[in-house]
Design an enzyme around this catalytic site. Structure first.
Site, mmCIF file in Angstrom:
data_model
loop_
_atom_site.group_PDB
_atom_site.id
_atom_site.type_symbol
_atom_site.label_atom_id
_atom_site.label_comp_id
_atom_site.label_asym_id
_atom_site.label_seq_id
_atom_site.Cartn_x
_atom_site.Cartn_y
_atom_site.Cartn_z
ATOM 1 N N HIS A 307 49.053 30.521 40.362
ATOM 2 C CA HIS A 307 49.319 29.140 39.980
ATOM 3 C C HIS A 307 49.884 28.416 41.175
ATOM 4 O O HIS A 307 50.637 29.004 41.945
ATOM 5 C CB HIS A 307 50.332 29.113 38.818
ATOM 6 C CG HIS A 307 50.339 27.835 38.076
ATOM 7 N ND1 HIS A 307 51.028 26.741 38.513
ATOM 8 C CD2 HIS A 307 49.714 27.471 36.929
ATOM 9 C CE1 HIS A 307 50.835 25.761 37.654
ATOM 10 N NE2 HIS A 307 50.040 26.168 36.687
ATOM 11 N N ASP A 364 46.280 30.599 30.996
ATOM 12 C CA ASP A 364 44.905 30.877 30.604
ATOM 13 C C ASP A 364 44.613 32.354 30.411
ATOM 14 O O ASP A 364 43.569 32.720 29.878
ATOM 15 C CB ASP A 364 43.944 30.326 31.672
ATOM 16 C CG ASP A 364 43.934 28.824 31.654
ATOM 17 O OD1 ASP A 364 43.930 28.265 30.555
ATOM 18 O OD2 ASP A 364 43.949 28.213 32.738
HETATM 19 N N1 ACO Z 1 43.070 36.475 42.314
HETATM 20 C C1 ACO Z 1 43.147 37.038 43.554
HETATM 21 N N2 ACO Z 1 43.746 36.468 44.606
HETATM 22 C C2 ACO Z 1 44.318 35.273 44.404
HETATM 23 C C3 ACO Z 1 44.282 34.622 43.159
HETATM 24 C C4 ACO Z 1 43.635 35.265 42.090
HETATM 25 N N3 ACO Z 1 43.575 34.701 40.902
HETATM 26 N N4 ACO Z 1 44.918 33.425 43.246
HETATM 27 C C5 ACO Z 1 45.336 33.323 44.504
HETATM 28 N N5 ACO Z 1 44.968 34.426 45.213
HETATM 29 C C6 ACO Z 1 45.292 34.717 46.602
HETATM 30 C C7 ACO Z 1 44.473 33.823 47.563
HETATM 31 O O1 ACO Z 1 43.250 34.416 47.886
HETATM 32 C C8 ACO Z 1 45.417 33.698 48.707
HETATM 33 O O2 ACO Z 1 45.354 34.913 49.436
HETATM 34 P P1 ACO Z 1 45.552 34.899 51.048
HETATM 35 O O3 ACO Z 1 46.948 34.412 51.270
HETATM 36 O O4 ACO Z 1 45.322 36.319 51.459
HETATM 37 O O5 ACO Z 1 44.511 33.949 51.589
HETATM 38 C C9 ACO Z 1 46.799 33.643 48.065
HETATM 39 O O6 ACO Z 1 46.655 34.358 46.819
HETATM 40 C C10 ACO Z 1 47.315 32.245 47.813
HETATM 41 O O7 ACO Z 1 46.383 31.556 46.993
HETATM 42 P P2 ACO Z 1 46.048 30.024 47.087
HETATM 43 O O8 ACO Z 1 44.576 29.860 46.941
HETATM 44 O O9 ACO Z 1 46.709 29.395 48.255
HETATM 45 O O10 ACO Z 1 46.751 29.457 45.796
HETATM 46 P P3 ACO Z 1 46.594 27.986 45.254
HETATM 47 O O11 ACO Z 1 47.944 27.534 44.887
HETATM 48 O O12 ACO Z 1 45.823 27.123 46.181
HETATM 49 O O13 ACO Z 1 45.673 28.182 43.966
HETATM 50 C C11 ACO Z 1 45.013 28.693 41.791
HETATM 51 C C12 ACO Z 1 46.175 28.313 42.710
HETATM 52 C C13 ACO Z 1 43.847 27.688 41.970
HETATM 53 C C14 ACO Z 1 45.497 28.597 40.355
HETATM 54 C C15 ACO Z 1 44.550 30.113 42.135
HETATM 55 O O14 ACO Z 1 45.626 31.015 41.992
HETATM 56 C C16 ACO Z 1 43.367 30.554 41.297
HETATM 57 O O15 ACO Z 1 42.230 30.219 41.627
HETATM 58 N N6 ACO Z 1 43.607 31.300 40.158
HETATM 59 C C17 ACO Z 1 42.552 31.718 39.297
HETATM 60 C C18 ACO Z 1 42.061 30.537 38.466
HETATM 61 C C19 ACO Z 1 43.057 30.162 37.365
HETATM 62 O O16 ACO Z 1 43.556 31.029 36.649
HETATM 63 N N7 ACO Z 1 43.282 28.851 37.236
HETATM 64 C C20 ACO Z 1 44.191 28.303 36.207
HETATM 65 C C21 ACO Z 1 45.390 27.685 36.837
HETATM 66 S S1 ACO Z 1 46.532 27.228 35.611
HETATM 67 C C22 ACO Z 1 45.933 25.881 34.911
HETATM 68 O O17 ACO Z 1 45.275 25.054 35.464
HETATM 69 C C23 ACO Z 1 46.201 25.710 33.520
#
Ligand code: ACO
Length: 429
Positions: A307, A364
């Site tokens: 998140h 979610d």
């Molecule tokens: N699975 C695996 N790795 C992940 C995940 C995940 N779900 N989420 C983040 N990471 C990793 C990234 O690859 C990144 O790794 P790195 O540092 O080696 O490059 C690190 O964790 C940081 O992630 P960011 O992309 O910078 O996180 P950001 O804050 O931009 O994204 C988000 C947040 C979009 C929610 C992301 O975690 C994601 O895509 N999650 C899965 C989709 C999801 O569940 N969305 C619902 C969000 S809640 C809502 O809207 C109600």
């Protein structure tokens, strides 16, 4: 604490006031930065930008705290209902019994949609995504209420109470009609004696020969699901609503834009993606371990995890996780997806990759399992999120609309394209 902060650019210092929120959050008020220095800030994704002052929702992502108007989500989940929490988010206080009755009556009164709108549903192909239909229908709805969607702030605000109740009610009816239309089933009219979530399930699943009956607590679980989605401060869809509202657009148009923003898989679409992921893991015979490995190697994303704001357990995920178990138990359903989800959660919480990046289950992760148990088709999951988020969008629209000092939202950019070129030299190419 200092009540100003300084930005040094070259040899020059620029001083700006600090703003401190009621929970101690600090912000440097750089609104005059460009005028003073010619420089803007660059914050793609807005991770460090406070876009507004808001009284509605407080989140401390590090500690896993979520409060609406000061009330912890755990207390609201335990004691309140979706409609009561909606009132709280929109009007700032928990309603008295009388206020709640008036609000709930307003919602009940507006449950059906104009028959003229029934034809709109027929214009969509049967494979149209329900979010596309919902967004179009909410915007079209405004056309049936021109006095409420005038784009004249003062006038739209005069009708605000009715518009708010109407939208909370009709988003649910439109969602159910969307499902029925796609299934080739006749529309079911709302039952004015039923409570909010029960009425939705009735409009979804009742048949002329068989009235939907909730014997397993499905409507209560759905009410909880909706309550947990009621608001979540400046996320992608709510910021979109505020952005649209900032230009003076009416509430119908603003929430319609919110639906579009919610649709994406990184936002509200994640609840669909979680079930798809769990089904794929189940079909492949994996218990989740291989999937975790793939996620760590960047080959997959663990949907429902991570998140932008929470760097701790999303408190809503905790509540929904427990509730899904209860609902499945009540319905006598033994869903292998729940076992896989629990295993994934456990494995991820102990894994260095996820621990280091502070990736925890978000709302979610379990919501899909709950919705599936209630009988909601996967394609409708993000629509369910939109029904739940409606009061938050409305509350945020109201905050903008009532603020006479609010300005149109208009971020700057850093231009990285060509510098000036001469059209007359085209022939030389
Ligand atoms: N699975 C695996 N790795 C992940 C995940 C995940 N779900 N989420 C983040 N990471 C990793 C990234 O690859 C990144 O790794 P790195 O540092 O080696 O490059 C690190 O964790 C940081 O992630 P960011 O992309 O910078 O996180 P950001 O804050 O931009 O994204 C988000 C947040 C979009 C929610 C992301 O975690 C994601 O895509 N999650 C899965 C989709 C999801 O569940 N969305 C619902 C969000 S809640 C809502 O809207 C109600």
């Amino acid at each position: 604490m200092e009540n100003t902060g300084t930005i040094r650019l070259g040899d020059e210092n620029f001083e700006f006031p600090m703003i401190v929120g009621t929970e101690g959050e600090k912000a440097l008020d750089t609104r005059t930065l460009r005028a003073k220095s010619g420089c803007v800030t660059f914050d793609e994704g807005y991770g460090n930008t406070g876009s507004c002052l808001s009284d509605i929702t407080f989140i401390d992502g590090e500690k896993g705290i979520l409060r609406h108007r000061g009330y912890p989500i755990e207390q609201l989940a335990e004691r309140s209902t979706f409609l009561e929490t909606s009132y709280l988010a929109i009007y700032g206080e928990l309603p008295t019994q009388e206020e709640l009755e008036i609000f709930a009556n307003g919602v009940q009164t507006h449950a059906s949609v104009h028959t003229g709108m029934h034809h709109h549903f027929e214009g969509f192909p049967s494979n149209a995504h329900p979010m596309a239909i919902l967004s179009s229908m909410l915007n079209s709805l405004g056309a049936y209420y021109p006095e409420m969607s005038s784009n004249n702030r003062a006038q739209d605000l005069t009708h605000f109470d009715e518009t708010a109740a109407l939208l909370i009610s009709k988003v649910r009816t439109i969602a159910a009609m969307t499902y029925r239309q796609k299934q080739g089933l006749p529309f079911v009219f709302p039952d004015y004696k039923m409570r909010y979530a029960e009425n939705f399930l009735h409009m979804m699943f009742s048949e002329p020969y068989h009235q939907y009956e909730d014997t397993s607590g499905a409507s209560e679980a759905l009410d909880l699901f909706l309550l947990l989605h009621a608001d979540h401060e400046q996320n992608c869809s709510t910021s979109t609503v505020r952005m649209v509202a900032s230009g003076g657009a009416n509430l119908f148009a603003s929430v319609s834009a919110g639906v579009c923003a919610l649709w994406g898989p990184s936002h509200g679409g994640a609840n669909m993606a979680v079930i798809k992921m769990l089904e794929e893991i189940h079909a492949s015979g994996d218990d989740g371990s291989k999937f975790i490995q793939d996620a760590k190697e960047g080959k997959a994303k663990l949907m429902g995890f991570g998140h932008r704001v929470y760097k701790n357990y999303d408190p809503r995920a905790m509540i929904l996780g427990k509730s899904s178990e209860r609902v499945l138990e009540g319905l006598g359903i033994d869903d292998p997806l729940l076992d896989i989800a629990k295993h994934l959660e456990q494995a991820a919480l102990e894994d260095e990759y996820f621990v280091q990046r502070k990736l925890y289950p978000n709302v979610d992760f379990y919501s899909g399992i709950l919705l599936k148990a209630i009988g909601i088709p996967v394609e409708m999951f993000t629509v369910m999120f939109a029904i739940g988020r409606m009061p938050g969008w409305i509350a945020n629209w109201k905050e903008i609309a009532e603020n006479s000092k609010s300005r149109i939202h208009r971020p700057r950019q850093i231009y990285t394209g060509h510098t000036i070129r001469d059209y007359l030299k085209m022939d030389e190419r």
